[in-house]
Design a protein around this motif. Sequence first.
Motif, mmCIF file in Angstrom:
data_model
loop_
_atom_site.group_PDB
_atom_site.id
_atom_site.type_symbol
_atom_site.label_atom_id
_atom_site.label_comp_id
_atom_site.label_asym_id
_atom_site.label_seq_id
_atom_site.Cartn_x
_atom_site.Cartn_y
_atom_site.Cartn_z
ATOM 1 N N SER A 128 0.832 -1.207 0.000
ATOM 2 C CA SER A 128 0.000 0.000 0.000
ATOM 3 C C SER A 128 0.861 1.249 0.000
ATOM 4 C CB SER A 128 -0.849 0.064 1.266
ATOM 5 O OG SER A 128 -1.630 -1.073 1.372
ATOM 6 N N PHE A 129 0.425 2.228 -0.732
ATOM 7 C CA PHE A 129 1.138 3.512 -0.808
ATOM 8 C C PHE A 129 0.169 4.671 -0.622
ATOM 9 C CE2 PHE A 129 3.770 0.648 -3.252
ATOM 10 C CZ PHE A 129 5.065 1.024 -2.927
ATOM 11 N N ARG A 130 0.729 5.786 -0.168
ATOM 12 C CA ARG A 130 -0.011 7.044 -0.192
ATOM 13 C C ARG A 130 0.690 7.988 -1.155
ATOM 14 N NH1 ARG A 130 0.869 9.390 4.612
ATOM 15 N NH2 ARG A 130 2.185 10.962 3.645
ATOM 16 N N PHE A 131 -0.034 8.523 -2.116
ATOM 17 C CA PHE A 131 0.469 9.525 -3.049
ATOM 18 C C PHE A 131 -0.096 10.868 -2.602
ATOM 19 C CE2 PHE A 131 2.204 7.021 -6.661
ATOM 20 C CZ PHE A 131 1.837 5.751 -6.242
ATOM 21 N N ASN A 133 0.320 14.331 0.379
ATOM 22 C CA ASN A 133 0.356 14.500 1.836
ATOM 23 C C ASN A 133 -1.007 14.250 2.462
ATOM 24 O OD1 ASN A 133 3.016 15.209 1.733
ATOM 25 N ND2 ASN A 133 2.685 17.414 1.981
ATOM 26 N N THR A 134 -0.981 13.767 3.698
ATOM 27 C CA THR A 134 -2.236 13.462 4.398
ATOM 28 C C THR A 134 -3.082 14.710 4.607
ATOM 29 O OG1 THR A 134 -0.865 11.922 5.635
ATOM 30 C CG2 THR A 134 -3.140 12.127 6.334
ATOM 31 N N ASP A 135 -2.468 15.872 4.824
ATOM 32 C CA ASP A 135 -3.255 17.078 5.108
ATOM 33 C C ASP A 135 -3.863 17.690 3.852
ATOM 34 O OD1 ASP A 135 -0.589 17.982 4.305
ATOM 35 O OD2 ASP A 135 -1.380 19.972 4.694
ATOM 36 N N GLY A 136 -3.432 17.218 2.686
ATOM 37 C CA GLY A 136 -3.961 17.766 1.441
ATOM 38 C C GLY A 136 -4.577 16.661 0.605
ATOM 39 N N HIS A 137 -4.745 16.937 -0.674
ATOM 40 C CA HIS A 137 -5.262 15.885 -1.552
ATOM 41 C C HIS A 137 -4.281 14.715 -1.564
ATOM 42 C CE1 HIS A 137 -7.969 18.686 -4.149
ATOM 43 N NE2 HIS A 137 -8.098 18.900 -2.856
ATOM 44 N N PHE A 140 -4.741 6.928 -1.926
ATOM 45 C CA PHE A 140 -4.193 5.679 -1.412
ATOM 46 C C PHE A 140 -4.259 4.636 -2.521
ATOM 47 C CE2 PHE A 140 -5.811 7.518 2.657
ATOM 48 C CZ PHE A 140 -4.623 7.499 3.365
ATOM 49 N N LYS A 281 2.049 19.682 -6.153
ATOM 50 C CA LYS A 281 2.515 18.378 -5.677
ATOM 51 C C LYS A 281 2.735 17.437 -6.849
ATOM 52 C CE LYS A 281 3.333 16.355 -1.749
ATOM 53 N NZ LYS A 281 4.395 17.020 -0.965
ATOM 54 N N CYS A 282 3.834 16.691 -6.804
ATOM 55 C CA CYS A 282 4.100 15.688 -7.831
ATOM 56 C C CYS A 282 4.727 14.472 -7.167
ATOM 57 C CB CYS A 282 5.023 16.268 -8.899
ATOM 58 S SG CYS A 282 5.371 15.062 -10.185
ATOM 59 N N VAL A 283 4.038 13.356 -7.216
ATOM 60 C CA VAL A 283 4.536 12.109 -6.614
ATOM 61 C C VAL A 283 4.545 11.039 -7.692
ATOM 62 C CG1 VAL A 283 4.189 10.398 -4.799
ATOM 63 C CG2 VAL A 283 3.426 12.738 -4.422
ATOM 64 N N LYS A 284 5.649 10.302 -7.817
ATOM 65 C CA LYS A 284 5.740 9.262 -8.846
ATOM 66 C C LYS A 284 6.352 8.016 -8.231
ATOM 67 C CE LYS A 284 6.983 9.212 -13.755
ATOM 68 N NZ LYS A 284 7.814 9.942 -14.744
ATOM 69 N N GLU A 285 5.811 6.873 -8.559
ATOM 70 C CA GLU A 285 6.312 5.634 -7.969
ATOM 71 C C GLU A 285 6.208 4.501 -8.980
ATOM 72 O OE1 GLU A 285 7.353 5.671 -4.619
ATOM 73 O OE2 GLU A 285 8.041 3.591 -4.838
#
Lengths: 312, 312
Positions: A128-131, A133-137, A140, A281-285
């Motif tokens: 499981s991953f979170r893309f 931050n928890t406080d923003g958009h 999961f 925000k930019c998250v890549k996995e």
Amino acid sequence: MFFEGSEKKLEIVVKLSAGDSLRNIKQPFWNEVVSASGAQILSSIHNSCLSAYLLSESSLFVWDDRIVMITCGETKLIQAVHTFLKRFPKEDILSLIFQRKNEYCSHLQKTNFFSDIESLKSVFSGKSFRFGNTDGHHNFLYHLNKEFAPSPSDYTHELLMYHLGSDAKSIFCQEGQQTSNIREFLKLNKYFSDWKIDDFVFKPYGYSLNAIKGHQYFTIHVTPQEEGSYASFETNLPLWGEHKNYGVQILQAFSPESFDLVSFNDFIPERPFQNSNYPVKCVKEKLNCGYEVQFRQFIKKDTAEESAVLIS
Amino acid sequence: MFFEGSEKKLEIVVKLSAGDSLRNIKQPFWNEVVSASGAQILSSIHNSCLSAYLLSESSLFVWDDRIVMITCGETKLIQAVHTFLKRFPKEDILSLIFQRKNEYCSHLQKTNFFSDIESLKSVFSGKSFRFGNTDGHHNFLYHLNKEFAPSPSDYTHELLMYHLGSDAKSIFCQEGQQTSNIREFLKLNKYFSDWKIDDFVFKPYGYSLNAIKGHQYFTIHVTPQEEGSYASFETNLPLWGEHKNYGVQILQAFSPESFDLVSFNDFIPERPFQNSNYPVKCVKEKLNCGYEVQFRQFIKKDTAEESAVLIS
């Protein structure tokens, strides 16, 4: 009355014997799968590659070897997995991806991502991953801990739009609104005249659309209510090539204060839409199940002073 | 283990007979008020204007005619109102303001803002507002529907910092950390050498500080855990005048990815801190209880690509 537009999403790919297809399964089974999540099938469209079911809360798409199911509101999408598994032994599940967007009002939900994936633990080994931050958009994502090789054309884009502009709100909040007016607002005839389309206006508010052509689909879901307006556009089209203009068009139509773009195996330039939303925000996995996933959040560059919202 | 740093906040002003003071009330009553919310008093400091109680979940300040109580975690702060009212008839309540920041994990909370204010309906007539969009940072505020005339020096600033920088996290996440090291990190001696300070390091993590001088206070609460790091700085100092540098200092120390600033009756220039966070939201409302409230959200201008957070 608040309605949670933010969706849960499930994709399952199965191993099939030669000549077999999920599309041969009759609707009663899909009724059962959908109803396990707390939704119902309202209508469907079909072509030679794909069946698209319009649900009371979003959509189900069925190809030969895979399903994509999206549900919103207070549905328990994870229950659909358990019903699906009554027919398919877990060894035949080649890939399973479960996503959950952060909700506007998570305290009103019947489950949360953590309890959802807990219920899969007895069946599958997963990650499981979170893309974001928890406080923003954030988004999961759960996937099977199993190698899978998606085909080169297996990509998806999810465009999740929050706090819609006034044009969209007035179109979608008009009582007794016709689907024809909405299709015109969305310029569907201009861009998708040869697609098979199934859409529905909910009472008092809400709009869902499924569209298919060959193996390609897109789906639009709109919750226009002031308190938590939301629209999503999801597709397996290569949104930034031939259909780039439709991405621009749909953002113009909905004019959201903030939007997220979640892309699987097909990535976008930094400022794809040349509009007034800019990236925060930019998250890549790269997942070990064969997909690379990018999550981006964009916010409208508009800090004009507003009044507070009177609640009561 | 997730700990919710985001706070609920309560301010009550009472009408008193000449010579009377809330500060004459002995601690057992405050124990009862605090314990109704699900917290406990750990220690206290006093001067000739003000008593400051450090709580297991945040802080309580008591002046002659008013209290400010701030609680975090899973506390039910609204219950403190009902306990307070056992001693003070509702006619003697001149002003009551209840705020609730959006939580990181609202589904883990025992109550929500709507159920909180529902519980006040049988006692008071009030108004409720939301400052900020539901999908992003926001602050709910309830106030009595009653005229009140705050004194010209009655202002408050709440600086709410989300996703702390690595320096702050390493200082606050160090096992067995000493309050002296934290005070040095926060440069309290430089800015507040003549203040009375009471602080506490929680196990395994967490830090609370109350500081008073005359009728002025500030309070700092830090939840440094990776999964939802948060720090708040609240004060009735005129933060943008003489103490402006401390606003800059505390933002440098915590280096949050995003912060909110909620100000009562004292407003700030558009870019007060000259740092890399820039404004994305500004909401201002003149309440009919005598306060004007401004909510602003700032986000760090840093969209470097990140990896997703592995949950399990």
